[in-house]
Design an enzyme around this catalytic site. Structure first.
Site, short mmCIF file in Angstrom:
data_model
loop_
_atom_site.label_atom_id
_atom_site.label_comp_id
_atom_site.label_asym_id
_atom_site.label_seq_id
_atom_site.Cartn_x
_atom_site.Cartn_y
_atom_site.Cartn_z
N THR B 186 0.82 -1.21 0.00
CA THR B 186 0.00 0.00 0.00
C THR B 186 0.86 1.27 0.00
O THR B 186 1.91 1.32 0.63
CB THR B 186 -0.91 -0.02 1.24
N GLY B 225 2.83 -2.73 8.25
CA GLY B 225 2.91 -3.32 9.59
C GLY B 225 4.28 -3.93 9.81
O GLY B 225 4.75 -4.73 9.01
N GLU B 465 -6.70 -5.36 3.18
CA GLU B 465 -6.74 -6.46 2.21
C GLU B 465 -7.96 -6.34 1.31
O GLU B 465 -8.63 -7.31 1.01
CB GLU B 465 -6.76 -7.81 2.93
#
Lengths: 383, 674
Positions: B186, B225, B465
Site C-alpha cells: 500500500t 505493519g 486487504e
C-alpha cells in the site's frame, strides 16, 4: 465385589472424632499407608454429605494414621478386579471416588487436611480440592500414575493444570516427588506447619465455632512457618520447566529436555528424562492432553473426562499398560514393565483420542455428578 | 503476593468491613446476587460435538495454545471475581504495546508454536498454522496481525512469488524470526487499487542491480505493519520499468534494517502514529531513495529479468500476471473472514452470558427483576446475530477447506468466496460487537470487558486487504461476467453455485405457514429467486446502458445499487448452502435439530433484514409479515439454548471477561486494589 472385602471388616477404616463444632476424620489403614479402600471412600462420602447439612459441624479435619496421609487409591484391589474381568466394580469405585473429589471441591464448609506424610494419587484427590492443606517436614507428594500405566486422575487435570506455569505438566508426567516446602511453594499446600506443632494446631482448631475461612486461615497461620526450599528444588527451575513442559507433544517435551541436557549436564534434567523414559508412553500422552484440556475446564468437567479415561484404562481395550504397570511395580516388583505400545511414536493420535471418547457399551454411562447449590467459580462448567 | 495470602487478605477485609450479625440486613433480592447461568440453564445437545463442528480442526492444538497464554505472565493475567482473565493492557502506550506484542511472539517462538508454519509441506501443517493463528487472535488482534505479516504476507510472498533460491534463503530464517519481514504494498496514494502504485524500479545492467525509488510523496509506502520498529526486510511492490517499458507490478526483497535495528542507507522510515486500535502493531511509512538491490532479489516465480536486462515472463498477459501477484492476498482474506467470526463469538459469548445473569426492572411490584435475556426485545437483538455467527462460522470453515485444496481451477471460486465472506463477515462482526456492547450497557464500555474495545481493534478489517465495498463490487462484476459467458456460449451456468440459474425459477408460495418457512428447501428457493432476479436485472441494466452507448466500466459503476444487492444475495446464498451441508452431514439427534433451528433463524433473519425481498417483490407484504413473526418465535425457541450455544464456541473462560461471570464479586470492594 469380593475385592472390597479385602478391607478389614473389624476395625473402622475411617475413625471419627467429634469436638464441639469440629469433626476429625482419620484414615485408618496404616499398614497400607491409608490407601483408599472402597469402604473408606464410601464412608468419607457419606460423612461429608451429612456434615454439610449438619449446622453443628463447622469444620472438617482430615488426616492419616501412621506415616502416611494417604498413598492413593487401592490399586491392588482394582487390579485384582480387572484381572478377574470385573471392571464394573472398578467403575463403581472410581465413580464414588470422583464424586467425593467433586464434593470436596465444591464443599460449602472448610476442610483442613493435615498432610504429615505420604500424599500420593488418590491422597491428593481427597485433600488438594479442599480449602486448606497443611504440609509438614514429613510430607512427600507425588502423582506416580504414569509409571503405573495410569494417568493422574481424581481431579488432577484440574489442580495440576492450575499450578504456576507448566509445573503441573512436570509433576503429572514425571511423577516427581515434592516435599512440604515445595508443596507450599507451588500452591499444592496452603500452609506449612512443623509436625511438632500439629497437636497445638489441632487443639486450636477444635475451638472453632465458625465456618469462616478467614478465621481458620488465621488460626493455621499462627502455627505456620515459611520453610526454606532446598537448593536443588524443582521450584527453582521453573524457567527450564516452562521451556520444556510447555511444548506441544510429549516427544517435543523430551526433545527439549534432551537439548537442555546437552547444553548443561544436570542431574535434575537427567532424572526427569529418565522418569519420562520409564513411564508408559500411552500414559504420558493421555496425561499430557488431560492436563492441557483440564486447564480450560471446570473441576466437574475434568472429573467427567477423567472418568471416561479411567474406564478405558481399566477395560484395557486400547492398551493394557495399567495391569502391566501394577504387575511390575506393585506385585512382582521387578520394576521392569513391558509397555505396549513400547515407544511414544507408536502411540497414534487415534489411540489417544479414544481415551477421551465415550465407552462403546450400551450399559456404560458418563459420570453424573450430584447437583450442587453452591458452585464456586472453579466449578462452573464450561464446554 | 501469592494466591493464598491474597485470598486470606480478601477474606479478612470481608470480615473487618462486614456489618455485625446483629444489624438487620436488607434481604437480598435476586438482582443483587450473582447466580451462575449454569445453575438455571440446561443443555440439550452435546456442546463438545458442536464445538468440533465450529472449530473444525486441530482442537487439541488450539487448547494447547490457549493454555500457553493463560499460564504465561507475558499475557497479562489478572484475577477478578475468583477467575483469571488474560487480555493485553491497552492502557499501555503505543510503544509499550508494540514491545509486548514482540515479547509474546518471542515466547511463542521459543515454545515451538511456529514450527512448520513456513517449512511445513502438508495440509495438516497448514491447518495447524491456521488454527494457532486463530487462537492467537482470540487474545489480541495485534498479535495475530503481527504474525500474519510475518508468515502470511512476507512469508507468503516469498513462498508464492519466490522460487527455490528464495525459499532456501528465507523461509527457515523467517520461521525462526532471524529475519523479521514486512509487506510494502500500500502507498499513500494507492490502497485497494494496487495496480496504480507509483514506486518505480529500474535495472542497472552493468551492476546487475535493481534500483527502487519513491518518486514523489504519494508513492511512499504506507501502513506497512512491522516497518516502524521491528522489520529487517520488506517485500516491496513496485512498477518494473525495463528499457522504458513498464511491465507492471513486481515484488522485490529489500533489507531495511541491519541486525542491530539500524535503518539501512537510502531508506527513510516514519511512524504512522497512534491508531484507533491495533496499537500493538508498528505501522510505518517507507521511502526508497534509489535503493540498490541484487538482481536475485526479484521474486521471480511469475516473471524474471535476465542478467543482461531482458524481461522474461511465462505469463504474457499483464492482467493475468497481476492476478498471479495477488494470490497471497487470498490467504489474508481467508484469515480475516475467519477471525471476524471468532471475534463475533467473543462478543456474543460475553453479552449473552451477561444477559443470563443481569436483571433489570420488575414487571410487577415486589417481583424479582427480569433477566435481560428474558426480554423478547433483547432476544431479538442478540439471538439472530448468534445464528448468523453460527452460519458464517461454517462458511468460514468451508472457505478454509477450499483454500487448503486450492488448484488453479479453484482460483476463481476462492477469490470470489474469500472476497464475499471477508466483506460480509467483517461487517457482521462490527455490527455484532456494537449490538453486544450496547446489550452490556455501561459495562460494555469497560476495556476489561472486551466487547467495546474489540470494535476498535477489529474496525480495520473492513478496509484492509481490500475495501469491503470494492470487494462486493468485484463479486457482482464477476457474476455479470458469468452471465455473459453463459448467454454468449449458450452454455449452462457452471460454478460459484450459480447452477440454479439453469433450471426453472422457483415459486414462492402465497401462504407461508411455519413448516414452510422452516424448511431448508423453501429457504434455498427464496434465496435463489432473489439472486437469480438480481443477476438478471443487473445484467439487463448494464446491457441497456451499453446499448445506449455507455462504456461497460461506466455502466457497471452506475448500476451500483443493484450491484450491492446482488453481492449480498450471493454471499448469503453461499452461507445458507454451506450451513445446509453441515446440517445434512450431522447424524439425526438433538444436535442436528439445533442446527436446523439456527439455520432457519439465519435464513429468516436475512429475509427479514434485506429490503430486496420486498423492494423487488419476491415476498408479498403478507409473506414478509409471516417471516417477521417467525423470527420472533424462533427467538423464544432459541432462548433456552443460548448458554449452551455460546459455550459451544469453546472459548476458555480466561478469554472472556469479568461480566461474563461473577460480575458482583469482580466489582466488590474486596476486589479493589487497596
Amino acid at each position: 465385589m469380593a475385592s472390597f472385602s479385602s478391607s478389614s471388616g473389624q476395625e473402622d477404616e475411617v475413625l471419627v472424632e467429634e469436638k464441639s463444632f469440629v469433626r476429625t476424620l482419620i484414615l485408618n489403614r496404616p499398614k497400607q499407608l491409608n490407601a483408599l479402600s472402597y469402604q473408606m471412600i464410601s464412608r468419607l462420602l457419606e460423612l461429608f454429605l451429612v456434615y454439610e447439612k449438619d449446622s453443628n459441624v463447622k469444620l472438617v479435619i482430615l488426616k492419616g494414621k501412621g506415616r502416611a496421609f494417604c498413598a492413593g487409591g487401592d490399586v491392588a484391589a482394582v487390579v485384582h478386579d480387572i484381572n478377574n474381568g470385573n471392571w464394573k466394580s472398578c467403575e463403581i469405585y472410581s465413580r464414588k471416588e470422583y464424586t467425593l473429589n467433586y464434593l470436596m471441591a465444591t464443599y460449602s464448609k472448610p476442610q483442613v487436611s493435615i498432610l504429615n506424610g505420604i500424599v500420593m494419587g488418590g491422597g491428593a484427590g481427597c485433600s488438594v480440592h479442599g480449602s486448606f492443606r497443611v504440609a509438614t517436614e514429613n510430607s512427600v507428594f507425588s502423582m506416580p500414575e504414569t509409571a503405573l500405566g495410569l494417568f493422574p486422575d481424581i481431579g488432577a487435570s484440574y489442580f495440576l493444570s492450575r499450578l504456576p506455569g507448566h509445573f503441573g505438566e512436570y509433576i503429572g508426567l514425571t511423577g516427581a516427588r515434592l516435599n512440604g516446602a515445595e508443596m507450599l511453594a507451588c500452591g499444592l499446600a496452603t500452609h506449612f506447619v512443623p509436625s511438632a506443632k500439629l497437636l497445638l494446631l489441632e487443639a486450636a482448631l477444635h475451638g472453632v465455632d465458625s465456618s469462616d475461612q478467614a478465621i481458620i486461615a488465621a488460626i493455621i497461620g499462627e502455627y505456620s512457618e515459611l520453610p526454606m526450599l532446598k537448593e536443588q528444588s524443582a521450584n527453582h527451575r521453573l524457567d527450564v520447566i516452562n521451556r520444556c513442559f510447555s511444548r506441544r507433544t510429549v516427544e517435543n517435551i523430551l526433545g527439549a529436555l534432551e537439548r537442555e541436557a546437552t547444553n548443561k549436564a544436570d542431574d535434575w534434567i537427567l532424572a526427569s528424562i529418565q522418569s519420562l523414559k520409564k513411564a508408559s508412553p500411552t500414559s504420558l500422552k493421555i496425561s499430557l492432553i488431560s492436563i492441557r484440556e483440564g486447564r480450560l475446564q471446570g473441576v466437574g468437567q475434568c472429573l467427567v473426562q477423567e472418568y471416561r479415561m479411567a474406564c478405558h484404562v481399566m477395560r484395557g481395550e486400547i492398551s493394557k499398560d495399567f495391569v502391566e504397570g501394577c504387575r511390575a511395580i506393585l506385585l512382582d516388583k521387578d520394576k521392569n514393565p513391558k509397555w505396549d505400545p513400547p515407544r511414544l511414536e507408536l502411540v497414534s493420535d487415534k489411540m489417544v483420542d479414544k481415551y477421551f471418547s465415550k465407552v462403546d457399551d450400551e450399559h456404560w454411562e458418563d459420570l453424573k455428578l450430584p447437583p450442587r447449590s453452591n458452585l464456586p467459580a472453579s466449578a462452573i462448567a464450561k464446554l | 503476593m501469592d494466591r493464598v495470602s491474597w485470598r486470606t487478605q480478601v477474606l479478612k477485609n470481608h470480615l473487618t468491613q462486614a456489618p455485625s450479625p446483629e444489624t438487620p440486613s436488607l434481604s437480598p433480592t435476586p438482582c443483587l446476587n450473582y447466580s451462575p447461568p449454569e445453575l438455571a440453564e440446561s443443555t440439550h445437545f452435546d456442546t463438545s460435538e458442536m464445538r468440533k463442528l465450529l472449530d473444525g480442526h486441530n482442537l487439541q492444538e488450539r487448547d494447547w495454545l490457549y493454555g500457553l497464554m493463560i499460564q504465561s505472565k507475558l499475557f497479562n493475567p489478572r484475577r477478578l471475581g475468583g477467575r483469571v482473565f488474560v487480555s493485553p493492557d491497552y492502557n499501555q502506550s503505543m510503544e509499550q504495546q508494540r514491545e509486548m506484542t514482540m515479547k509474546r511472539i518471542d515466547y511463542l517462538l521459543e515454545t515451538g508454536v511456529f514450527e512448520g508454519w513456513l517449512t511445513g509441506k502438508t495440509v495438516e501443517e497448514e491447518l495447524r498454522k491456521f488454527a494457532l493463528l486463530e487462537v492467537a487472535g482470540m487474545f489480541d488482534h495485534s498479535l495475530a496481525i503481527k504474525l500474519g505479516v510475518q508468515f502470511f504476507l512476507w512469508g507468503g510472498a516469498i513462498q508464492f512469488f519466490g522460487t527455490e533460491r528464495h525459499h532456501v534463503k528465507w523461509l527457515r530464517d523467517t520461521e525462526n524470526y532471524v529475519v523479521k519481514g514486512c509487506f510494502a504494498m500500500t502507498e499513500l496514494g494507492h490502497g485497494s487499487n494496487v495496480r496504480g502504485i507509483e514506486t518505480v524500479t529500474t535495472y542497472d545492467q552493468r551492476a546487475r542491480e535493481f534500483i527502487i525509488n519513491t518518486p514523489w510523496e504519494s508513492a511512499q509506502k504506507y501502513w506497512i505493519g512491522g516497518a516502524a520498529n521491528h522489520a529487517t526486510h520488506t517485500v516491496a511492490f513496485s512498477q518494473l520499468n525495463i528499457n522504458g517499458i513498464n511491465q507492471g507490478v513486481h515484488a522485490f526483497i529489500v533489507q531495511i534494517r541491519d541486525a542491530d535495528g539500524n535503518i539501512c542507507p537510502n531508506i527513510r522510515i516514519a511512524d504512522c502514529g497512534h491508531k484507533i486500535g491495533l496499537n500493538g502493531i508498528d505501522n510505518g511509512r517507507i521511502w526508497f531513495d534509489n535503493v540498490r538491490i541484487p538482481r536475485e532479489n526479484l521474486l521471480n516465480s511469475v516473471a524474471d529479468v535476465s542478467p543482461d536486462g531482458e524481461y522474461l515472463s511465462a505469463i504474457k498477459d499483464r492482467d493475468q500476471r497481476f492476478a498471479a501477484f495477488l494470490a497471497p492476498l487470498t490467504a489474508g482474506r481467508v484469515n480475516i473472514a475467519v477471525s471476524a467470526i471468532y471475534s463475533a463469538k467473543i462478543g456474543l459469548a460475553i453479552a449473552i452470558r451477561y444477559a443470563l445473569s443481569r436483571r433489570a426492572f420488575s414487571i410487577a411490584p415486589n417481583q424479582p427483576e427480569v433477566l435481560l435475556l428474558d426480554y423478547p426485545s433483547h432476544q431479538r437483538r442478540l439471538l439472530p446475530l448468534l445464528a448468523k455467527t453460527y452460519a458464517m462460522s461454517f462458511s468460514a470453515n468451508h472457505l478454509k477447506m477450499i483454500y487448503m485444496k486450492r488448484t488453479p481451477e479453484l482460483n476463481k471460486t476462492i477469490h470470489i468466496l474469500s472476497s464475499a465472506f471477508k466483506a460480509s463477515f467483517t461487517w457482521h462482526n462490527m455490527r455484532t460487537l456494537q449490538e453486544c456492547r450496547e446489550a452490556c450497557g455501561g459495562q460494555g464500555l469497560k476495556t476489561e470487558n472486551r466487547v467495546g474495545h474489540l470494535k476498535s481493534e477489529k474496525d480495520v478489517q473492513s478496509t484492509f486487504e481490500g475495501d469491503n465495498n470494492v470487494l462486493m463490487q468485484q463479486i457482482s462484476k464477476t457474476l455479470f461476467a458469468e452471465y455473459l459467458a453463459a448467454q454468449k456460449r449458450k452454455k449452462p451456468f457452471n460454478g460459484l453455485g450459480l447452477e440454479h440459474m439453469n433450471g426453472p425459477c422457483s415459486v414462492i408460495p402465497q401462504q407461508l405457514p411455519s413448516t414452510v418457512l422452516r424448511s431448508g428447501h423453501f429457504q434455498v428457493d427464496a434465496f435463489h429467486v432473489r439472486e437469480r432476479d438480481l443477476l438478471n436485472c443487473f445484467a439487463e441494466e448494464i446491457l441497456q446502458r451499453q446499448a445506449r452507448g455507455e462504456m461497460k466500466e461506466h455502466a457497471l459503476l452506475s448500476s451500483y445499487q443493484l450491484a450491492e444487492d446482488l453481492g449480498q444475495a450471493f454471499s448469503e446464498r453461499c452461507v445458507l448452502e454451506n450451513f445446509l451441508e453441515v446440517e445434512e452431514n450431522s447424524p439425526a439427534g438433538s444436535l442436528k435439530d439445533m442446527l436446523a433451528l439456527l439455520r432457519s433463524m439465519y435464513a429468516l433473519t436475512c429475509m427479514e433484514e434485506d429490503a430486496s425481498f420486498l423492494r423487488y417483490g419476491y415476498l408479498s407484504t403478507e409473506n414478509a409479515a409471516a417471516v417477521r413473526k417467525e423470527v420472533a418465535i424462533l427467538c423464544s425457541e432459541l432462548r433456552p439454548h443460548a448458554l449452551a450455544l455460546v459455550s459451544s464456541f469453546g472459548i476458555p473462560d480466561a478469554f472472556l471477561s469479568p461480566i461474563a461471570f461473577n460480575w458482583v464479586d469482580a466489582n466488590s470492594w474486596s476486589s479493589v486494589q487497596h
